[in-house]
Design a protein around this motif. Structure first.
Motif, PDB file in Angstrom:
ATOM      1  N   ASN A 228       0.810  -1.223   0.000  1.00  0.00           N
ATOM      2  CA  ASN A 228       0.000   0.000   0.000  1.00  0.00           C
ATOM      3  C   ASN A 228       0.842   1.271   0.000  1.00  0.00           C
ATOM      4  O   ASN A 228       0.296   2.378  -0.051  1.00  0.00           O
ATOM      5  CB  ASN A 228      -0.947   0.004   1.207  1.00  0.00           C
ATOM      6  N   MET A 229       2.172   1.131   0.025  1.00  0.00           N
ATOM      7  CA  MET A 229       3.057   2.297   0.015  1.00  0.00           C
ATOM      8  C   MET A 229       3.797   2.455  -1.316  1.00  0.00           C
ATOM      9  O   MET A 229       4.647   3.336  -1.455  1.00  0.00           O
ATOM     10  CB  MET A 229       4.056   2.200   1.174  1.00  0.00           C
ATOM     11  N   LEU A 230       3.476   1.597  -2.283  1.00  0.00           N
ATOM     12  CA  LEU A 230       4.126   1.707  -3.592  1.00  0.00           C
ATOM     13  C   LEU A 230       3.738   3.018  -4.274  1.00  0.00           C
ATOM     14  O   LEU A 230       2.598   3.474  -4.166  1.00  0.00           O
ATOM     15  CB  LEU A 230       3.733   0.524  -4.484  1.00  0.00           C
TER      16      LEU A 230
ATOM     17  N   LEU B 114      14.457  -1.769  -0.108  1.00  0.00           N
ATOM     18  CA  LEU B 114      15.411  -2.885  -0.157  1.00  0.00           C
ATOM     19  C   LEU B 114      15.202  -3.800  -1.358  1.00  0.00           C
ATOM     20  O   LEU B 114      15.147  -5.023  -1.232  1.00  0.00           O
ATOM     21  CB  LEU B 114      15.328  -3.691   1.156  1.00  0.00           C
ATOM     22  N   THR B 115      15.105  -3.196  -2.515  1.00  0.00           N
ATOM     23  CA  THR B 115      14.847  -3.935  -3.751  1.00  0.00           C
ATOM     24  C   THR B 115      15.989  -4.902  -4.060  1.00  0.00           C
ATOM     25  O   THR B 115      17.153  -4.509  -4.053  1.00  0.00           O
ATOM     26  CB  THR B 115      14.681  -2.956  -4.925  1.00  0.00           C
TER      27      THR B 115
ATOM     28  N   ARG C  30      17.799  -3.604  -8.075  1.00  0.00           N
ATOM     29  CA  ARG C  30      18.282  -2.704  -7.032  1.00  0.00           C
ATOM     30  C   ARG C  30      18.390  -1.277  -7.586  1.00  0.00           C
ATOM     31  O   ARG C  30      18.866  -1.063  -8.698  1.00  0.00           O
ATOM     32  CB  ARG C  30      19.637  -3.167  -6.507  1.00  0.00           C
ATOM     33  N   GLY C  31      17.918  -0.317  -6.787  1.00  0.00           N
ATOM     34  CA  GLY C  31      17.913   1.070  -7.237  1.00  0.00           C
ATOM     35  C   GLY C  31      16.553   1.509  -7.739  1.00  0.00           C
ATOM     36  O   GLY C  31      16.298   2.704  -7.902  1.00  0.00           O
ATOM     37  N   LYS C  32      15.686   0.537  -7.993  1.00  0.00           N
ATOM     38  CA  LYS C  32      14.313   0.833  -8.408  1.00  0.00           C
ATOM     39  C   LYS C  32      13.364   0.468  -7.262  1.00  0.00           C
ATOM     40  O   LYS C  32      13.775  -0.106  -6.259  1.00  0.00           O
ATOM     41  CB  LYS C  32      13.964   0.050  -9.665  1.00  0.00           C
ATOM     42  N   GLU C  33      12.095   0.811  -7.419  1.00  0.00           N
ATOM     43  CA  GLU C  33      11.127   0.497  -6.376  1.00  0.00           C
ATOM     44  C   GLU C  33      10.903  -1.012  -6.280  1.00  0.00           C
ATOM     45  O   GLU C  33      10.710  -1.685  -7.289  1.00  0.00           O
ATOM     46  CB  GLU C  33       9.794   1.201  -6.670  1.00  0.00           C
TER      47      GLU C  33
END
Length: 258
Positions: A14-16, A209-210, A215-218
């Motif tokens: 729900n925080m995306l 913490l992708t 990594r570096g993206k949502e």
């Protein structure tokens, strides 16, 4: 044969910001992923309640995050109790715990609210999802002293293998997320490789913490598959075995999950 459902024990879907909840959950369905969504303050407990009612394969925790404990009152507990009693998809208390990383000015209040929520979880006979950051000794000691009957998950585990083993001695489960895929995450890789499989759980903690390769993206909840692959690689076993064992473990904690 039906494919095993992968249980992601900690997702803030729900925080995306870069994708809708619907899109993220469609991706979860495609990957056969079930998620459990935590709250963090006295308002988000109601948001999680509504979220899990709306979508299949989405379950919830209610609880107050250590950085938000100033919002905690007796009413918070009564609101949480009412939500739990009216919604059988609220299956744990979380995320609760201690965080000494950002602000050490109200540690005593963090401890007080953590203890109250542990006692509440015991009263409700529900598991606890624990946030612990740079507070390992205090977190474990409080759990040892105050937790009587709730199963415990150490969320987004970041401690040493020695600390993991100490947690496991007290029946605490270790949840591993995307950090295990990071090249320099030596401690987390050591934990993922060496703890007993019976105490291993999966999570993403998205949108944070992708994992590699994104990594570096949502982050998103379906990326738990990359956590599975990395742990399987570290242990020289199949991804299917990691999925099977972690699902058994999660269902031992959360028998409500279908």
């Amino acid at each position: 044969m039906n494919k095993i459902k992968i249980i992601n024990t900690h997702s803030h879907v729900n925080m995306l910001k870069e994708r809708s909840v619907e899109e993220a959950l469609k991706n979860c369905a495609d990957e056969n992923v079930v998620i459990i969504v935590p709250s963090y303050d006295d308002k988000s407990i109601f948001e999680v309640d509504e979220l899990v009612k709306k979508y299949p394969d989405v379950y919830g925790y209610v609880g107050i995050f250590p950085e938000d404990v100033k919002c905690f009152t007796d009413k918070t507990l009564s609101d949480m109790e009412e939500i739990i009693k009216s919604n059988n998809k609220i299956i744990g208390i979380g995320e609760i715990g201690l965080d000494y990383y950002w602000n050490k000015s109200f540690i005593d209040l963090q401890k007080e609210v953590f203890i109250k929520q542990i006692e509440f979880a015991n009263q409700m006979n529900l598991p606890i999802n624990v946030h612990c950051r740079e507070a390992y000794f205090d977190t474990l000691n409080i759990l040892k002293e105050h937790n009587k009957n709730s199963k415990v998950i150490m969320h987004c585990f970041s401690g040493s293998l020695e600390f993991a083993k100490e947690c496991i001695k007290h029946g605490i489960y270790i949840a591993i997320g995307g950090v295990v895929t990071f090249k320099n995450a030596v401690k987390v890789k050591e934990v993922a490789k060496n703890i007993p499989l019976d105490y291993l759980l999966l999570e993403t903690d998205d949108p944070y913490l992708t994992p590699v390769p994104y990594r570096g993206k949502e982050n998103q909840p379906s990326y738990v598959k990359y956590v599975v692959r990395e742990i399987a690689n570290l242990r020289s076993i199949t991804s299917e075995e990691i999925e099977r064992v972690t699902t058994i473990n999660a269902k031992n904690i959360f028998p409500q999950i279908i």
